[in-house]
Design an enzyme around this catalytic site. Structure first.
Site, PDB file in Angstrom:
ATOM      1  N   LYS A 101       6.162   4.776  -9.132  1.00  0.00           N
ATOM      2  CA  LYS A 101       5.972   3.326  -9.112  1.00  0.00           C
ATOM      3  C   LYS A 101       7.237   2.590  -9.554  1.00  0.00           C
ATOM      4  O   LYS A 101       7.463   1.452  -9.204  1.00  0.00           O
ATOM      5  CB  LYS A 101       4.793   2.919  -9.998  1.00  0.00           C
ATOM      6  N   HIS A 229       1.265   8.273 -23.079  1.00  0.00           N
ATOM      7  CA  HIS A 229       2.423   7.483 -22.654  1.00  0.00           C
ATOM      8  C   HIS A 229       2.769   6.574 -23.825  1.00  0.00           C
ATOM      9  O   HIS A 229       1.960   5.730 -24.192  1.00  0.00           O
ATOM     10  CB  HIS A 229       2.082   6.668 -21.407  1.00  0.00           C
ATOM     11  N   GLU A 305       6.546  12.373 -17.286  1.00  0.00           N
ATOM     12  CA  GLU A 305       6.484  11.427 -16.155  1.00  0.00           C
ATOM     13  C   GLU A 305       7.581  10.373 -16.273  1.00  0.00           C
ATOM     14  O   GLU A 305       7.288   9.185 -16.387  1.00  0.00           O
ATOM     15  CB  GLU A 305       5.112  10.744 -16.138  1.00  0.00           C
ATOM     16  N   PRO A 306       8.844  10.781 -16.271  1.00  0.00           N
ATOM     17  CA  PRO A 306       9.909   9.776 -16.404  1.00  0.00           C
ATOM     18  C   PRO A 306      10.000   8.889 -15.168  1.00  0.00           C
ATOM     19  O   PRO A 306       9.882   9.376 -14.045  1.00  0.00           O
ATOM     20  CB  PRO A 306      11.178  10.633 -16.545  1.00  0.00           C
ATOM     21  N   PHE A 362       7.945  -8.878 -15.371  1.00  0.00           N
ATOM     22  CA  PHE A 362       7.035  -7.751 -15.559  1.00  0.00           C
ATOM     23  C   PHE A 362       7.592  -6.696 -16.508  1.00  0.00           C
ATOM     24  O   PHE A 362       6.854  -5.925 -17.088  1.00  0.00           O
ATOM     25  CB  PHE A 362       6.723  -7.083 -14.216  1.00  0.00           C
ATOM     26  N   ASP A 363       8.905  -6.609 -16.595  1.00  0.00           N
ATOM     27  CA  ASP A 363       9.492  -5.496 -17.340  1.00  0.00           C
ATOM     28  C   ASP A 363      10.384  -5.977 -18.490  1.00  0.00           C
ATOM     29  O   ASP A 363      11.141  -5.198 -19.056  1.00  0.00           O
ATOM     30  CB  ASP A 363      10.293  -4.614 -16.360  1.00  0.00           C
ATOM     31  N   ASP A 399      10.223 -22.413  -6.335  1.00  0.00           N
ATOM     32  CA  ASP A 399       9.446 -22.438  -7.569  1.00  0.00           C
ATOM     33  C   ASP A 399      10.380 -22.496  -8.783  1.00  0.00           C
ATOM     34  O   ASP A 399      11.396 -21.796  -8.830  1.00  0.00           O
ATOM     35  CB  ASP A 399       8.578 -21.171  -7.644  1.00  0.00           C
TER      36      ASP A 399
HETATM   37  C1  LIG Z   1       4.708   3.641 -15.524  1.00  0.00           C
HETATM   38  C2  LIG Z   1       4.300   4.986 -15.932  1.00  0.00           C
HETATM   39  C3  LIG Z   1       5.268   5.977 -16.180  1.00  0.00           C
HETATM   40  C4  LIG Z   1       6.755   5.725 -16.153  1.00  0.00           C
HETATM   41  O1  LIG Z   1       7.198   4.969 -17.239  1.00  0.00           O
HETATM   42  P1  LIG Z   1       8.766   4.806 -17.520  1.00  0.00           P
HETATM   43  O2  LIG Z   1       8.836   3.950 -18.709  1.00  0.00           O
HETATM   44  O3  LIG Z   1       9.375   4.188 -16.325  1.00  0.00           O
HETATM   45  O4  LIG Z   1       9.308   6.170 -17.775  1.00  0.00           O
HETATM   46  C5  LIG Z   1       4.818   7.236 -16.488  1.00  0.00           C
HETATM   47  N1  LIG Z   1       3.511   7.532 -16.559  1.00  0.00           N
HETATM   48  C6  LIG Z   1       2.538   6.613 -16.332  1.00  0.00           C
HETATM   49  C7  LIG Z   1       1.127   7.011 -16.404  1.00  0.00           C
HETATM   50  C8  LIG Z   1       2.922   5.308 -16.027  1.00  0.00           C
HETATM   51  O5  LIG Z   1       1.958   4.387 -15.818  1.00  0.00           O
END
Ligand SMILES: *Cc1c(COP(=O)(O)O)cnc(C)c1O
Length: 456
Positions: A101, A229, A305-306, A362-363, A399
């Site tokens: 994502k 996470h 999950e990087p 968002f970030d 906008d």
């Molecule tokens: C968004 C997300 C990530 C990635 O997070 P980063 O901060 O980009 O490393 C990993 N695992 C899950 C479940 C997420 O929702």
């Protein structure tokens, strides 16, 4: 503390360990090409400055059709490759599953697939695009604890078995649509040291895990381990160590319910390569690696999950100044107030908050404009002329929320000049919209590492 920071030349020893043989690479490539049946964009081998210059040189203001004045990205796939080697060197036990994502760019995805990484997917479409590259379903974790029924069915049909959960309703759903799933219990951890507090939405508090394990057991479901996470944009490396300790507690608790866990998923939240002070990847690895080894035996498979870690520093965005407004001040105000801190100009550029710069909203990113072309001179990575007071920088839509920087120190720019933004690879183009009829910025690819060419 042990110093495990890597020198550039140390990377050289690693490729032999991680790089598949050329034959494997070519086989994977043929398979992927058959599956996709598309022509790949060219991957150049020029440095970023030459890529930028070449693209800008192709711009002819007299030509009407080309739209060569659109904003564009230069993606350096070599940067993604180096991040992979760095991961393998510093966290050799932990298998990276790229959180797509963050940036599902097809070239980034193909490179990571070819390097042997796994993928963290959150929806049917994400799973489908990974399977379409020829990646084996065992290299996918469906890491969304709250899933749509039809998506769970899709995972079942396509043999994607690993998936996370954090509530009892999800267990009933999975029992119905995917009873052979390999379930991973996502626990809540302390995310107060992160910019994006994912704990607001996901994660089972530890006082609920007993009930969830009992429910899973009654349903005859296969729970294999724990995930967490620490939150995206985590700024405290200790958060990882504490989360691993929590996970260990749930491993022990699972035994009371007859489960012998052998899977740990330490999630995302790893800083990107341009982060060199505060929390760095080295610091996280120094805490995470030894904690995992101390608490989990070799029978436990460990993945992560990087997301931003892989791509954050790999993308540079070039934008054109399409309009400028000089702020005319009230004369009386000009003589009384100190004007040196208020913006004197407003610059409008051709990508904004509804496009690549959605990351500001968002970030929680701060995006700093730098001068790319001024007075026809190319000034990438150069110190340019004295700043001309302060300016604000705006996106192209109608906008007023579309503000990229309320106060930047810039020299006096003219319409037609160019600005660039570094470190634009994470959570940018992936959530860009076409609001107000503006297109997403195009991407040109290069690689600063020769080896990358083998993977396409
Ligand atoms: C968004 C997300 C990530 C990635 O997070 P980063 O901060 O980009 O490393 C990993 N695992 C899950 C479940 C997420 O929702």
């Amino acid at each position: 503390m042990i110093d495990i920071s890597l020198q550039q030349d140390q990377f050289e020893v690693v490729p032999a360990l991680v790089q598949p043989t050329l034959v494997e690479v070519l086989k994977a490539r043929v398979k992927a090409e058959m599956a996709l049946d598309v022509a790949l964009p060219q991957v150049h081998t020029l440095p970023i400055d030459q890529m930028l210059q070449a693209r800008l040189a192709s711009f002819d203001p007299e030509m009407e059709d080309a739209e060569a004045d659109n904003a564009f990205y230069i993606a350096d796939l070599g940067e993604v490759y180096r991040q992979h080697l760095r991961w393998k060197a510093l966290l050799p036990r932990i298998e990276p599953f790229f959180a797509m994502k963050c940036n599902p760019d097809p070239m980034v995805m193909r490179l990571l697939a070819s390097l042997g990484a796994g993928f963290d997917c959150a929806s049917k479409n994400e799973i489908q695009s990974v399977l379409n590259m020829g990646v084996d379903p065992s290299r996918i974790i469906y890491a969304n604890p709250c899933k749509q029924n039809s998506f769970v069915k899709y995972a079942h049909t396509n043999n994607v078995r690993m998936m996370t959960f954090d509530n009892a309703e999800e267990l009933h759903k999975i029992k119905r649509f995917h009873p052979e799933a390999q379930l991973v219990l996502r626990i809540l951890t302390d995310d107060s040291k992160s910019l994006c507090k994912l704990g607001l939405k996901f994660g089972a508090p530890l006082d609920t895990t007993g009930f969830l394990l009992a429910t899973a057991q009654e349903l005859g479901l296969n729970v294999i381990g724990v995930s967490f996470h620490v939150g995206s944009g985590c700024f405290d490396a200790n958060a990882f160590g504490e989360a691993v300790i929590r996970a260990r507690r749930v491993f022990d608790q699972a035994q009371e319910y007859g489960y012998e866990f052998n899977f740990l998923d330490v999630g995302g939240g790893f800083p990107s390569a341009h982060v060199t002070e505060g929390i760095t990847f080295e610091k996280v690895a120094t805490i995470l690696g030894p904690t995992v080894n101390a608490l989990f035996g070799p029978e436990v498979r460990v993945i992560a999950e990087p997301g931003r870690y892989y791509v954050g520093s790999a993308f540079t965005l070039a934008t054109q100044v399409i309009a400028r407004r000089t702020i005319v001040r009230d004369l009386a105000e000009a003589f009384t107030a100190d004007q040196s801190h208020s913006p004197s100009h407003m610059y409008y550029i051709n990508d904004g908050m509804y496009g690549s710069f959605n990351c500001i909203m968002f970030d929680h990113q701060v995006c700093e404009p730098k001068v790319l072309v001024k007075d026809n001179a190319f000034t990438y990575k150069q110190v340019v002329a004295e700043p001309h007071g302060y300016a604000s920088v705006w996106g192209p839509t109608c906008d007023s929320i579309d503000c990229i920087s309320p106060k930047s120190s810039l020299p006096l720019m003219e319409t037609g000049d160019w600005l660039y933004f570094e470190n634009m690879g994470a959570y940018t183009i992936t959530a860009a919209s076409q609001f107000n009829g503006f297109r997403k910025s195009e991407i040109l690819y290069t690689t600063s590492e020769q080896e990358v060419s083998l993977h396409f």
